[in-house]
Motif scaffolding. Structure first.
Motif, PDB file in Angstrom:
ATOM      1  N   THR A 158       0.800  -1.230  -0.014  1.00  0.00           N
ATOM      2  CA  THR A 158       0.008   0.066  -0.054  1.00  0.00           C
ATOM      3  C   THR A 158       1.072   1.144   0.005  1.00  0.00           C
ATOM      4  O   THR A 158       0.295   2.327  -0.266  1.00  0.00           O
ATOM      5  CB  THR A 158      -0.929  -0.060   1.217  1.00  0.00           C
ATOM      6  N   ARG A 159       2.006   1.183   0.329  1.00  0.00           N
ATOM      7  CA  ARG A 159       2.815   2.353   0.654  1.00  0.00           C
ATOM      8  C   ARG A 159       4.381   2.261   0.172  1.00  0.00           C
ATOM      9  O   ARG A 159       4.808   1.292   0.199  1.00  0.00           O
ATOM     10  CB  ARG A 159       2.982   2.621   2.107  1.00  0.00           C
ATOM     11  N   GLU A 160       4.617   3.305  -0.756  1.00  0.00           N
ATOM     12  CA  GLU A 160       6.273   3.267  -1.254  1.00  0.00           C
ATOM     13  C   GLU A 160       6.655   4.587  -0.511  1.00  0.00           C
ATOM     14  O   GLU A 160       6.311   5.448  -0.327  1.00  0.00           O
ATOM     15  CB  GLU A 160       6.017   3.558  -2.693  1.00  0.00           C
ATOM     16  N   VAL A 161       7.867   4.153  -0.132  1.00  0.00           N
ATOM     17  CA  VAL A 161       8.592   5.441   0.492  1.00  0.00           C
ATOM     18  C   VAL A 161       9.695   5.693  -0.157  1.00  0.00           C
ATOM     19  O   VAL A 161      10.692   4.834  -0.592  1.00  0.00           O
ATOM     20  CB  VAL A 161       9.082   4.847   1.756  1.00  0.00           C
ATOM     21  N   VAL A 162       9.776   7.017  -1.025  1.00  0.00           N
ATOM     22  CA  VAL A 162      10.690   7.474  -1.964  1.00  0.00           C
ATOM     23  C   VAL A 162      11.810   8.027  -1.189  1.00  0.00           C
ATOM     24  O   VAL A 162      11.811   8.795  -0.377  1.00  0.00           O
ATOM     25  CB  VAL A 162      10.187   8.301  -2.914  1.00  0.00           C
ATOM     26  N   GLN A 163      13.053   7.724  -1.527  1.00  0.00           N
ATOM     27  CA  GLN A 163      14.407   8.014  -0.778  1.00  0.00           C
ATOM     28  C   GLN A 163      15.220   8.581  -1.886  1.00  0.00           C
ATOM     29  O   GLN A 163      16.352   8.833  -1.812  1.00  0.00           O
ATOM     30  CB  GLN A 163      14.907   6.803  -0.112  1.00  0.00           C
ATOM     31  N   ASN A 164      14.680   8.749  -3.224  1.00  0.00           N
ATOM     32  CA  ASN A 164      15.706   9.256  -4.219  1.00  0.00           C
ATOM     33  C   ASN A 164      15.946  10.736  -3.955  1.00  0.00           C
ATOM     34  O   ASN A 164      15.323  11.520  -3.106  1.00  0.00           O
ATOM     35  CB  ASN A 164      14.741   9.214  -5.527  1.00  0.00           C
ATOM     36  N   PRO A 165      17.092  11.044  -4.606  1.00  0.00           N
ATOM     37  CA  PRO A 165      17.557  12.574  -4.483  1.00  0.00           C
ATOM     38  C   PRO A 165      16.627  13.550  -5.000  1.00  0.00           C
ATOM     39  O   PRO A 165      15.827  13.038  -6.047  1.00  0.00           O
ATOM     40  CB  PRO A 165      18.816  12.415  -5.208  1.00  0.00           C
ATOM     41  N   HIS A 166      16.433  14.601  -4.436  1.00  0.00           N
ATOM     42  CA  HIS A 166      15.842  15.797  -5.155  1.00  0.00           C
ATOM     43  C   HIS A 166      16.448  16.146  -6.233  1.00  0.00           C
ATOM     44  O   HIS A 166      15.833  16.436  -7.432  1.00  0.00           O
ATOM     45  CB  HIS A 166      15.602  16.802  -4.286  1.00  0.00           C
ATOM     46  N   ALA A 167      18.004  16.168  -6.273  1.00  0.00           N
ATOM     47  CA  ALA A 167      18.639  16.754  -7.231  1.00  0.00           C
ATOM     48  C   ALA A 167      20.044  16.133  -7.424  1.00  0.00           C
ATOM     49  O   ALA A 167      20.691  15.523  -6.397  1.00  0.00           O
ATOM     50  CB  ALA A 167      18.802  18.204  -7.071  1.00  0.00           C
ATOM     51  N   TYR A 168      20.418  15.857  -8.678  1.00  0.00           N
ATOM     52  CA  TYR A 168      21.850  15.401  -8.890  1.00  0.00           C
ATOM     53  C   TYR A 168      22.739  16.412  -9.673  1.00  0.00           C
ATOM     54  O   TYR A 168      22.284  17.148 -10.545  1.00  0.00           O
ATOM     55  CB  TYR A 168      21.489  14.087  -9.819  1.00  0.00           C
ATOM     56  N   PHE A 169      23.818  16.657  -8.900  1.00  0.00           N
ATOM     57  CA  PHE A 169      24.739  17.781  -9.444  1.00  0.00           C
ATOM     58  C   PHE A 169      25.662  17.403 -10.395  1.00  0.00           C
ATOM     59  O   PHE A 169      26.303  16.499 -10.307  1.00  0.00           O
ATOM     60  CB  PHE A 169      25.435  18.398  -8.428  1.00  0.00           C
ATOM     61  N   VAL A 170      25.470  17.873 -11.821  1.00  0.00           N
ATOM     62  CA  VAL A 170      26.328  17.459 -12.995  1.00  0.00           C
ATOM     63  C   VAL A 170      27.564  18.607 -13.214  1.00  0.00           C
ATOM     64  O   VAL A 170      26.976  19.702 -13.234  1.00  0.00           O
ATOM     65  CB  VAL A 170      25.601  17.316 -14.402  1.00  0.00           C
ATOM     66  N   GLY A 171      28.678  18.418 -13.035  1.00  0.00           N
ATOM     67  CA  GLY A 171      29.522  19.438 -13.465  1.00  0.00           C
ATOM     68  C   GLY A 171      30.402  18.849 -14.665  1.00  0.00           C
ATOM     69  O   GLY A 171      31.143  18.037 -14.965  1.00  0.00           O
ATOM     70  N   VAL A 172      30.338  19.675 -15.677  1.00  0.00           N
ATOM     71  CA  VAL A 172      30.783  19.641 -16.990  1.00  0.00           C
ATOM     72  C   VAL A 172      32.075  20.507 -17.221  1.00  0.00           C
ATOM     73  O   VAL A 172      32.151  21.625 -17.425  1.00  0.00           O
ATOM     74  CB  VAL A 172      29.788  19.985 -18.129  1.00  0.00           C
ATOM     75  N   GLY A 173      33.359  19.711 -17.219  1.00  0.00           N
ATOM     76  CA  GLY A 173      34.554  20.296 -17.627  1.00  0.00           C
ATOM     77  C   GLY A 173      35.095  20.240 -16.166  1.00  0.00           C
ATOM     78  O   GLY A 173      34.856  20.378 -15.264  1.00  0.00           O
ATOM     79  N   ASP A 174      36.728  20.180 -16.444  1.00  0.00           N
ATOM     80  CA  ASP A 174      37.429  20.050 -15.310  1.00  0.00           C
ATOM     81  C   ASP A 174      37.455  21.264 -14.377  1.00  0.00           C
ATOM     82  O   ASP A 174      37.587  21.139 -13.262  1.00  0.00           O
ATOM     83  CB  ASP A 174      38.857  19.674 -15.752  1.00  0.00           C
ATOM     84  N   SER A 175      37.304  22.472 -14.947  1.00  0.00           N
ATOM     85  CA  SER A 175      37.357  23.836 -14.328  1.00  0.00           C
ATOM     86  C   SER A 175      36.307  23.993 -13.617  1.00  0.00           C
ATOM     87  O   SER A 175      36.255  24.893 -12.434  1.00  0.00           O
ATOM     88  CB  SER A 175      37.576  25.029 -15.550  1.00  0.00           C
ATOM     89  N   VAL A 176      35.221  23.237 -13.516  1.00  0.00           N
ATOM     90  CA  VAL A 176      33.812  23.546 -12.672  1.00  0.00           C
ATOM     91  C   VAL A 176      33.851  22.575 -11.499  1.00  0.00           C
ATOM     92  O   VAL A 176      33.054  22.688 -10.345  1.00  0.00           O
ATOM     93  CB  VAL A 176      32.608  23.514 -13.470  1.00  0.00           C
TER      94      VAL A 176
END
Ligand code: ATP
Ligand code: MG
Length: 426
Positions: free
Chosen positions: A321-339
């Motif tokens: 009857t119940r699903e407990v969601v533990q997924n992240p709200h957000a995933y941080f993607v950093g493109v390139g070595d400098s960031v």
């Protein structure tokens, strides 16, 4: 076969809980723990291993648990130790050892693994988990009723409708002895109809025959003498008042004369919450009064009452009857070595202002494509994207991963926390 023969496996009946399953456990533990606290119960923790003697003396020598279910071993100094098969014994031992009973009424709860060497099947494991509660120092039916009301509130809170309450009174030791005598007499008159288990129990623990799970034994049990006819005035009054209190609280119950519980220490009130949705292992919560146990374990006489519920069985009911969601709200993607360094400092700033944010920061670098794949696989709602261009402009790009209709957007880096708080409602 993926596993080589040499790969070590868990012990049968002792289960791993994988990340996909622990969310529901945590939810249950938190909800039940806070409801217990709300009723004034305080948590007590005691060891998983105790002296074997403690369980023998409290649970009883001729019970299923002590006869055949305990994990008992000698430790290196030759003491016989046992992995706790239930919580009451250890709880009473701890309460006595630390003199808590001198401090007045104790409303306590505990949670943790229990161990019984049973035949593993659905709802029956060798390591399982219980949440239990014990109250010391109160002898009236008001506290029995409170415990039952509290468990009823659990089910309501968890949205479990398919549960019914069975109650019975076992009376005091004298009335139980009188009852036992007439039960034995009755059963001896039907000796040939008894199964092997019951024949054995007839001499050792005849009350347990009432608890037989063998359907062939039912007719015999149905027409056996009734415990209710043997209660003395005090026990009858206790049981009547309990029922009045449950009626007043509009908690439905069945008086079940065959409910005896498997442990020796119970007297007067016993109860079980049962569901039909789990198949054979349908008891999700069981408890009762045990006024004699504290004295039996060396304390001053002290009335007590308690219950324990099996978390695996509750989870079995909730899982549908119940699903407990533990997924992240957000995933941080950093493109390139400098960031890469900025991405991590941005993330730490977000955590400063939004402690409730579930944010996974990509680690290990990788192309935009591979990071984006990881973001998707994480189950996250959003991808936060920081590339060289975004860094230069002081912005972060945001992409919705679960909502294909939503447009990608950008937010100023210093407004990101506010934006997330508003859009994620955290
Ligand atoms: P049963 O009649 O199912 O064997 P019990 O009378 O032995 O239960 P208790 O000692 O009263 O059970 O334990 C309280 C609760 O703990 C049970 O109602 C059940 O929900 C849970 N429980 C007991 N034994 C197990 C087990 N081996 N595996 C999973 N849960 C269990
Ligand atoms: Mg059992």
């Amino acid at each position: 076969p993926i596993l080589a023969n040499s790969t070590l496996q868990a012990i049968r009946g002792m289960n791993d809980q994988l990340p996909a399953e622990t969310g529901l456990c945590q939810f249950l533990e938190q909800e039940l723990g806070s409801l217990l606290q709300a009723y004034g119960y305080r948590e007590i923790r005691f060891p998983i291993v105790e002296k074997t003697e403690l369980f023998k003396r409290s649970i009883g020598e001729v019970t299923d648990i002590v006869e055949k279910e305990m994990y008992t071993f000698d430790d290196r100094n030759g003491d016989s130790l046992t992995m706790r098969p239930e919580g009451t014994a250890g709880c009473v031992r701890a309460v006595l050892q630390h003199g808590l009973l001198n401090e007045g009424v104790q409303r306590l709860w505990y949670m943790g693994p229990m161990f019984r060497h049973e035949r593993p099947q659905k709802g029956r494991y060798r390591q399982f988990h219980q949440i239990g509660a014990e109250v010391f120092g109160l002898s009236g039916p008001d506290i029995d009723a409170e415990m039952i009301m509290m468990t009823a509130r659990f089910w309501k809170m968890l949205g479990l409708n398919d549960v019914r309450l069975h109650i019975n009174s076992l009376g005091n030791a004298q009335s139980r002895n009188r009852y036992r005598d007439s039960l034995v007499e009755y059963l001896q008159g039907h000796y040939e109809e008894l199964d092997d288990d019951s024949k054995r129990r007839l001499l050792t623990n005849p009350l347990r025959i009432l608890d037989s799970k063998n359907p062939d034994m039912r007719p015999l049990i149905e027409s056996a003498p009734r415990m209710g006819d043997y209660l003395d005035d005090a026990s009858s009054a206790h049981f009547t008042e309990l029922r009045e209190r449950l009626d007043a609280a509009e908690i439905a119950y069945t008086v079940d004369d065959t409910l005896v519980r498997g442990l020796d220490y119970y007297c007067d009130t016993v109860f079980e919450w049962i569901t039909d949705t789990l198949g054979a292992q349908g008891t999700i919560c069981a408890g009762g009064r045990y006024d004699g146990l504290v004295g039996q374990l060396g304390g001053k006489d002290c009335p007590a009452v308690g219950f324990a519920m099996g978390l695996e069985r509750l989870i079995g009911m909730l899982a549908t009857t119940r699903e407990v969601v533990q997924n992240p709200h957000a995933y941080f993607v950093g493109v390139g070595d400098s960031v890469q360094i900025e991405m991590q400092t941005y993330a730490e700033k977000l955590r400063d202002s939004l402690p409730a944010l579930r944010l996974t920061v990509n680690a290990g670098g990788g192309s935009f494509k591979s990071q984006f794949k990881k973001a998707d696989r994480s189950g996250s709602e959003l991808a936060l994207i920081l590339g060289e261009e975004e860094l230069a402009q002081g912005i972060v790009a945001i992409k919705y991963l679960r909502d294909s209709a939503a447009e990608q957007t950008t937010v100023a880096a210093d407004e990101l926390a506010g934006w997330l708080a508003q859009n994620l409602k955290i």
